[in-house]
Design a protein around this motif. Structure first.
Motif, PDB file in Angstrom:
ATOM      1  N   VAL A   1      21.874  -3.705  60.951  1.00  0.00           N
ATOM      2  CA  VAL A   1      21.590  -2.864  62.101  1.00  0.00           C
ATOM      3  C   VAL A   1      20.484  -2.944  62.180  1.00  0.00           C
ATOM      4  CG1 VAL A   1      23.669  -1.552  61.022  1.00  0.00           C
ATOM      5  CG2 VAL A   1      21.262  -1.500  59.834  1.00  0.00           C
ATOM      6  N   MET A   2      20.188  -2.537  63.979  1.00  0.00           N
ATOM      7  CA  MET A   2      19.291  -2.623  64.318  1.00  0.00           C
ATOM      8  C   MET A   2      18.089  -1.089  64.470  1.00  0.00           C
ATOM      9  SD  MET A   2      16.901  -4.880  65.997  1.00  0.00           S
ATOM     10  CE  MET A   2      18.743  -6.066  66.941  1.00  0.00           C
ATOM     11  N   ARG A   3      17.215  -0.827  64.380  1.00  0.00           N
ATOM     12  CA  ARG A   3      16.239   0.317  65.031  1.00  0.00           C
ATOM     13  C   ARG A   3      15.545   0.294  65.173  1.00  0.00           C
ATOM     14  NH1 ARG A   3      18.037   3.677  59.638  1.00  0.00           N
ATOM     15  NH2 ARG A   3      20.367   3.555  59.247  1.00  0.00           N
ATOM     16  N   TRP A   4      15.111   0.257  66.793  1.00  0.00           N
ATOM     17  CA  TRP A   4      13.756   0.444  67.389  1.00  0.00           C
ATOM     18  C   TRP A   4      12.274   0.607  66.777  1.00  0.00           C
ATOM     19  CZ3 TRP A   4      14.848  -3.894  69.721  1.00  0.00           C
ATOM     20  CH2 TRP A   4      14.426  -4.271  70.470  1.00  0.00           C
ATOM     21  N   GLU A   5      12.440  -0.275  65.696  1.00  0.00           N
ATOM     22  CA  GLU A   5      10.752   0.805  64.923  1.00  0.00           C
ATOM     23  C   GLU A   5       9.176   0.238  65.923  1.00  0.00           C
ATOM     24  OE1 GLU A   5      11.302   1.953  62.579  1.00  0.00           O
ATOM     25  OE2 GLU A   5      13.162   2.431  61.666  1.00  0.00           O
ATOM     26  N   LYS A   6       8.570   0.678  65.572  1.00  0.00           N
ATOM     27  CA  LYS A   6       7.045   0.711  66.604  1.00  0.00           C
ATOM     28  C   LYS A   6       6.483  -0.060  65.426  1.00  0.00           C
ATOM     29  CE  LYS A   6       7.530   3.738  69.779  1.00  0.00           C
ATOM     30  NZ  LYS A   6       8.508   3.917  70.527  1.00  0.00           N
ATOM     31  N   THR A   7       6.082   0.332  64.271  1.00  0.00           N
ATOM     32  CA  THR A   7       5.243  -0.094  63.184  1.00  0.00           C
ATOM     33  C   THR A   7       6.235  -1.007  61.680  1.00  0.00           C
ATOM     34  OG1 THR A   7       3.910   1.724  63.004  1.00  0.00           O
ATOM     35  CG2 THR A   7       3.207  -0.106  61.279  1.00  0.00           C
TER      36      THR A   7
ATOM     37  N   VAL B   1      11.155 -12.767  67.528  1.00  0.00           N
ATOM     38  CA  VAL B   1      11.181 -11.494  68.688  1.00  0.00           C
ATOM     39  C   VAL B   1      10.574 -10.265  68.032  1.00  0.00           C
ATOM     40  CG1 VAL B   1      13.271 -10.144  69.123  1.00  0.00           C
ATOM     41  CG2 VAL B   1      13.888 -12.160  68.148  1.00  0.00           C
ATOM     42  N   ARG B   2      10.268  -9.382  68.285  1.00  0.00           N
ATOM     43  CA  ARG B   2       9.131  -8.272  67.893  1.00  0.00           C
ATOM     44  C   ARG B   2       9.626  -7.776  66.633  1.00  0.00           C
ATOM     45  NH1 ARG B   2       9.834  -3.615  69.100  1.00  0.00           N
ATOM     46  NH2 ARG B   2       8.521  -1.722  68.885  1.00  0.00           N
ATOM     47  N   GLY B   3       9.673  -6.877  65.584  1.00  0.00           N
ATOM     48  CA  GLY B   3       9.530  -6.203  64.750  1.00  0.00           C
ATOM     49  C   GLY B   3      10.773  -7.088  63.564  1.00  0.00           C
ATOM     50  N   CYS B   4      11.254  -8.147  64.337  1.00  0.00           N
ATOM     51  CA  CYS B   4      12.646  -8.404  63.195  1.00  0.00           C
ATOM     52  C   CYS B   4      11.908 -10.053  62.691  1.00  0.00           C
ATOM     53  CB  CYS B   4      13.893  -9.620  64.517  1.00  0.00           C
ATOM     54  SG  CYS B   4      14.228  -7.835  65.247  1.00  0.00           S
ATOM     55  N   MET B   5      12.919 -10.078  61.305  1.00  0.00           N
ATOM     56  CA  MET B   5      12.324 -10.855  60.801  1.00  0.00           C
ATOM     57  C   MET B   5      13.757 -12.104  60.281  1.00  0.00           C
ATOM     58  SD  MET B   5      12.938  -8.911  57.094  1.00  0.00           S
ATOM     59  CE  MET B   5      14.038  -7.813  56.587  1.00  0.00           C
TER      60      MET B   5
ATOM     61  N   LEU C   1       7.052  -3.774  59.150  1.00  0.00           N
ATOM     62  CA  LEU C   1       6.668  -4.764  57.805  1.00  0.00           C
ATOM     63  C   LEU C   1       7.757  -5.769  56.812  1.00  0.00           C
ATOM     64  CD1 LEU C   1       4.341  -5.040  55.414  1.00  0.00           C
ATOM     65  CD2 LEU C   1       5.113  -2.812  55.045  1.00  0.00           C
ATOM     66  N   PRO C   2       7.754  -7.251  56.932  1.00  0.00           N
ATOM     67  CA  PRO C   2       8.920  -7.226  56.153  1.00  0.00           C
ATOM     68  C   PRO C   2       9.313  -6.861  55.457  1.00  0.00           C
ATOM     69  CG  PRO C   2       7.016  -9.241  57.118  1.00  0.00           C
ATOM     70  CD  PRO C   2       6.593  -7.928  57.078  1.00  0.00           C
ATOM     71  N   PHE C   3      11.042  -6.700  55.094  1.00  0.00           N
ATOM     72  CA  PHE C   3      12.331  -6.353  54.094  1.00  0.00           C
ATOM     73  C   PHE C   3      11.407  -4.698  54.091  1.00  0.00           C
ATOM     74  CE2 PHE C   3      10.933 -10.401  51.795  1.00  0.00           C
ATOM     75  CZ  PHE C   3      12.358 -11.211  52.191  1.00  0.00           C
ATOM     76  N   LEU C   4      10.254  -3.948  54.255  1.00  0.00           N
ATOM     77  CA  LEU C   4      10.095  -2.261  53.993  1.00  0.00           C
ATOM     78  C   LEU C   4      10.061  -1.599  55.344  1.00  0.00           C
ATOM     79  CD1 LEU C   4       6.566  -2.068  52.105  1.00  0.00           C
ATOM     80  CD2 LEU C   4       9.870  -1.987  50.987  1.00  0.00           C
ATOM     81  N   ARG C   5      10.928  -2.421  56.772  1.00  0.00           N
ATOM     82  CA  ARG C   5      10.621  -1.524  58.059  1.00  0.00           C
ATOM     83  C   ARG C   5      10.846  -2.878  58.629  1.00  0.00           C
ATOM     84  NH1 ARG C   5      11.061   3.977  58.584  1.00  0.00           N
ATOM     85  NH2 ARG C   5       9.856   4.031  56.441  1.00  0.00           N
ATOM     86  N   THR C   6      11.827  -3.231  59.663  1.00  0.00           N
ATOM     87  CA  THR C   6      11.779  -3.917  60.225  1.00  0.00           C
ATOM     88  C   THR C   6      12.546  -3.344  61.482  1.00  0.00           C
ATOM     89  OG1 THR C   6      13.044  -5.473  59.241  1.00  0.00           O
ATOM     90  CG2 THR C   6      10.874  -5.904  59.037  1.00  0.00           C
ATOM     91  N   SER C   7      12.980  -3.712  62.716  1.00  0.00           N
ATOM     92  CA  SER C   7      14.565  -3.005  63.203  1.00  0.00           C
ATOM     93  C   SER C   7      15.134  -3.901  63.052  1.00  0.00           C
ATOM     94  CB  SER C   7      13.852  -4.348  64.636  1.00  0.00           C
ATOM     95  OG  SER C   7      12.654  -3.452  65.574  1.00  0.00           O
ATOM     96  N   GLU C   8      15.363  -5.073  63.068  1.00  0.00           N
ATOM     97  CA  GLU C   8      17.095  -5.374  62.229  1.00  0.00           C
ATOM     98  C   GLU C   8      16.733  -5.586  61.194  1.00  0.00           C
ATOM     99  OE1 GLU C   8      18.541  -9.319  63.455  1.00  0.00           O
ATOM    100  OE2 GLU C   8      20.249  -8.645  62.887  1.00  0.00           O
ATOM    101  N   PHE C   9      17.244  -5.225  59.889  1.00  0.00           N
ATOM    102  CA  PHE C   9      17.192  -5.235  58.964  1.00  0.00           C
ATOM    103  C   PHE C   9      18.925  -5.526  58.309  1.00  0.00           C
ATOM    104  CE2 PHE C   9      19.216  -0.620  57.453  1.00  0.00           C
ATOM    105  CZ  PHE C   9      18.450  -0.470  58.435  1.00  0.00           C
ATOM    106  N   TRP C  10      19.442  -6.341  57.143  1.00  0.00           N
ATOM    107  CA  TRP C  10      20.424  -6.071  57.155  1.00  0.00           C
ATOM    108  C   TRP C  10      21.409  -5.321  55.424  1.00  0.00           C
ATOM    109  CZ3 TRP C  10      17.216  -9.574  58.948  1.00  0.00           C
ATOM    110  CH2 TRP C  10      18.188 -10.644  60.122  1.00  0.00           C
ATOM    111  N   TRP C  11      22.470  -4.996  55.557  1.00  0.00           N
ATOM    112  CA  TRP C  11      22.219  -3.948  54.480  1.00  0.00           C
ATOM    113  C   TRP C  11      23.732  -3.985  53.886  1.00  0.00           C
ATOM    114  CZ3 TRP C  11      22.229   2.397  56.511  1.00  0.00           C
ATOM    115  CH2 TRP C  11      23.129   2.511  56.859  1.00  0.00           C
ATOM    116  N   GLN C  12      23.989  -3.049  53.431  1.00  0.00           N
ATOM    117  CA  GLN C  12      25.706  -2.608  53.650  1.00  0.00           C
ATOM    118  C   GLN C  12      25.948  -1.064  53.375  1.00  0.00           C
ATOM    119  OE1 GLN C  12      25.155  -0.269  49.958  1.00  0.00           O
ATOM    120  NE2 GLN C  12      26.992  -0.170  50.870  1.00  0.00           N
ATOM    121  N   GLU C  13      26.637  -0.694  54.031  1.00  0.00           N
ATOM    122  CA  GLU C  13      27.197   0.572  54.342  1.00  0.00           C
ATOM    123  C   GLU C  13      28.673   1.074  53.620  1.00  0.00           C
ATOM    124  OE1 GLU C  13      27.489   2.133  58.790  1.00  0.00           O
ATOM    125  OE2 GLU C  13      27.068  -0.210  59.439  1.00  0.00           O
TER     126      GLU C  13
END
Lengths: 482, 482
Positions: free
Chosen positions: A147-153, A40-44, A155-167
């Motif tokens: 969470v999901m943020r529709w990123e244009k550019t 899927v585009r932009g995901c890891m 890079l795995p871990f640093l900036r992906t459309s979906e990433f894992w976190w705690q909030e």
């Protein structure tokens, strides 16, 4: 398949850091099996080795959250558009990067649903329902999710459309408590970064331009990568009553008055894996901080076919595991010892122990520490304690090395020329007038941004803003950033 | 707010089980703060008490997965439609209940993306990329996440559009290994259900009608709720090479031949929380199995204002915690002892310890066990061991009670009339010809379904099918089900 030969060369396939830092990073994370690109585009996809690292990070953070009185919950992944729209600044910040669900089964939905880019809106909606009286406060909740943020550019871990976190999301009766929480969690993050990940960080307050959409104040910890760029490694936000007013989170005070609650939130993510790689890694690959390394010690039996070698290696593994260490015994007979050395170095395992017939005879194992590559025989007698001390020493050495690198790449600037030169190589410490225009100008000219304003403001290099020359208000860091 | 008085009555607000089982269930899960309705249709918010329970369940399951050689990973939450469409039977089963993302930021997507209803399609895509040789096999991965199935009728924990689960996905070189894995994980689930959750389960194979979309064989564990209905509490699937063929998961065998890998998957979910509530709960509320109860022991100091009481209670808490127990000290002075008794009973805490001045004088604490409500003084000397033994006894008693209830509600049927009567009150054990028409008929007539076919087929009550009278092929359970 020629696997043995193919793989024997694979360490050589890592692009040198000096040649292309970004390609070096991608080579390292892919070849060490931390991550892969998703279909899927932009995901890891986080692979077992990367996920085991994340699990250790989660365990260490979660322990600290619970020790400071927080509880975990699970909120839904979808947010109705009308809920997202309630806080104007927040929606303005996030709407452009939201993924929208418009259809459920065969039915077109009457209202679009956002996949959460962050969950303030959900926590606030529930808090408004759950809180009545001052007795119910504070509420200090956290969730682990993606969470999901529709990123244009990406890079795995640093900036992906979906990433894992705690909030973390908390509400409090007074502004003082909310501010205390905001700073407490920043310090929990700093402690975790420094004492678990061996990442030195600079903590401070973000400017209004750089703060979280909807927050009154955002604080961050900033780490320096080996290319001199900043990585925002964790943030905490004080919302005051912004969200409480938008979502109607009111409580009856001790004095019987209806008041708005004071809210905070704070987050760290799988970005931190990227920070570990870019801070500690070298030409051979990963260097994992011992306290989160999925494998802390790898045992390599030498001349495995010889009588007693494998048995002794297994006993050593059992002994180290009984002492609470994470140990791998590499008894594969399909790869050469040299190949295995390369692989485990690339994978960043902090300690290697070789054990051959002669070592056993001499009552030692030959150790190699990944951080300095230093080799040394260790007495098998009492080896668990020796290895534990070695792992602590590796942690400290990695931290000090990273701090020395960072400190050597912080430049003080009193002119724009100095600022320009500084942000090519690292962070710039400078005086700033406090206005947005100067931030914008630095961004436009040098593609650098303000990182944060340190709590200790005493070391101001000038009384004039480094950009416009007007009276300076704040000591601040500038840097290019991931 | 009149909070004290309001709440003092709240236990009475639980609808009696006998009057309306379904309302009783909803009352219990909402009033004990396990869960709340989310502001999104068909979704839930898992509150701290419910999530702490899930965390304990996750820890126990995860430990068992790792002990059997599995590793965790993270797959993306979105699946491109074209990927989902590759396995025909699978997509037919899931497409009607998929939530679709059609827009990212301001851009309409060229291809719809499904929020994962399950992740076979993603795992298979990655496995196809990762596997080359027999040396790479088996791959045994799992992930913890939430999934989305657009449900029309929902009930928190039992059936919601979003739910939390784990999904294991493995690939193997031979059909034998895949079958072994499928049955091994079923047994891991059974062990967890029985020895951790105190839930007796019936394990067996599903019929073709009831199996997972795309599987060659599905196995399940079925638990009986106190209304006699079945709850499918966990499933394991053997896909054979169905997905491997659709997704191209091939490997070079030892003999140098290109072969398709054999795949399995298996899952349990937050449904199990519903199973705990419906199996063990009573008129007073929850009864939590001791091995996953977020709070195993609650200490209630009596006459807290008297000198030494609180100090002794705190020391008791510290002693029990040092022994590895999960303990809450309820020292709130805003509620009466009677109110606290009710609350902690409702919340299902397995053991209550009262500690007043006279108890301290006598060197005892007054215990109450939630399962039988039996009270008994416990010597403070050596109390940690006593409480541990008590918790084990509570586990065993809860399990035996649930098993006795279940066994008393399993009816043997050799006629349709007996089957009809049986499924009003529990499970029906019967002989079945093996044809889909008979399953459909029972569903249509009595709204009951086949649950599974036990591994031990020796206890066949008749040689004729209970529905059509033709020669029987299988011993099977029928029941109404959640």
């Amino acid at each position: 398949m020629g696997k043995k030969n193919d793989k024997q060369e694979f360490v050589a396939h890592i692009t040198p850091r000096s040649e292309d830092f970004s390609q070096w990073y991608t080579d390292v994370i892919l070849k060490t099996d931390l991550v892969d690109y998703a279909p899927v585009r932009g995901c890891m996809v986080i692979k077992p080795y990367g996920y085991a690292l994340w699990e250790r990070m989660q365990a260490e953070l979660d322990k600290r959250f619970k020790a400071t009185g927080h509880q975990n919950v699970a909120m839904p992944m979808l947010i109705p558009e009308s809920l997202l729209l309630k806080e104007a600044e927040h929606v303005e910040g996030f709407a452009p990067e939201v993924a929208w669900v418009t259809q459920g089964g065969n039915e077109v939905l009457p209202e679009r649903l956002a996949i959460r880019p962050t969950s303030e809106t959900l926590f606030c909606t529930m808090y408004a329902k759950w809180v009545q009286s001052w007795r119910d406060l504070p509420m200090k909740y956290n969730q682990w999710c993606s969470v999901m943020r529709w990123e244009k550019t990406t890079l795995p871990f640093l900036r992906t459309s979906e990433f894992w976190w705690q909030e973390g999301h908390t509400i409090h009766a007074t502004p003082e408590e909310a501010q205390e929480e905001t700073l407490l969690m920043l310090d929990v993050y700093r402690d975790f970064a420094e004492n678990v990940l061996a990442l030195p960080v600079l903590t401070g307050r973000k400017t209004d331009k750089e703060k979280f959409a909807g927050a009154r104040a955002t604080y961050s910890m900033e780490a320096m990568m080996q290319d001199g760029k900043a990585l925002q490694a964790g943030t905490t936000h004080n919302f005051g009553t912004n969200f409480s007013e938008a979502y109607g989170i009111q409580f009856l005070s001790k004095e019987g008055k209806l008041e708005y609650a004071h809210e905070t939130s704070w987050g760290t993510s799988t970005r931190l894996i990227g920070a570990i790689v870019m801070t500690h890694g070298d030409e051979r690959g990963l260097k994992l901080p011992p306290r989160v390394a999925p494998i802390q010690v790898v045992i390599l039996p030498i001349a495995m076919h010889k009588e007693g070698v494998l048995e002794r290696a297994r006993a050593l593994k059992a002994e180290l595991e009984a002492a609470g260490l994470r140990v791998e015994l590499d008894d594969r007979d399909t790869y050469s010892a040299g190949w295995k050395f390369n692989e485990w170095e690339m994978k960043g395992v902090p300690v290697r122990l070789e054990l051959g017939p002669r070592d056993i005879e001499n009552g030692v194992a030959m150790s190699m520490r990944r951080d300095t590559l230093e080799k040394k025989p260790l007495e098998l007698d009492g080896i668990a304690d020796t290895v534990k001390a070695l792992l602590d020493d590796i942690h400290n050495t990695m931290f000090e090395q990273a701090r020395a690198f960072r400190d050597a790449h912080i430049y003080t600037a009193t002119t724009l020329e100095e600022l320009e030169k500084g942000v090519q190589n690292g962070f710039v410490k400078a005086a700033w007038c406090g206005c947005r225009e100067c931030e914008d100008k630095v961004k436009e000219l040098y593609n650098a941004s303000t990182r944060n304003m340190p709590f200790d403001q005493s070391d101001m290099p000038s009384d004039k803003c480094v950009v416009c020359g007007k009276p300076a208000e704040k000591l601040i860091y500038f840097a290019k950033a991931y």
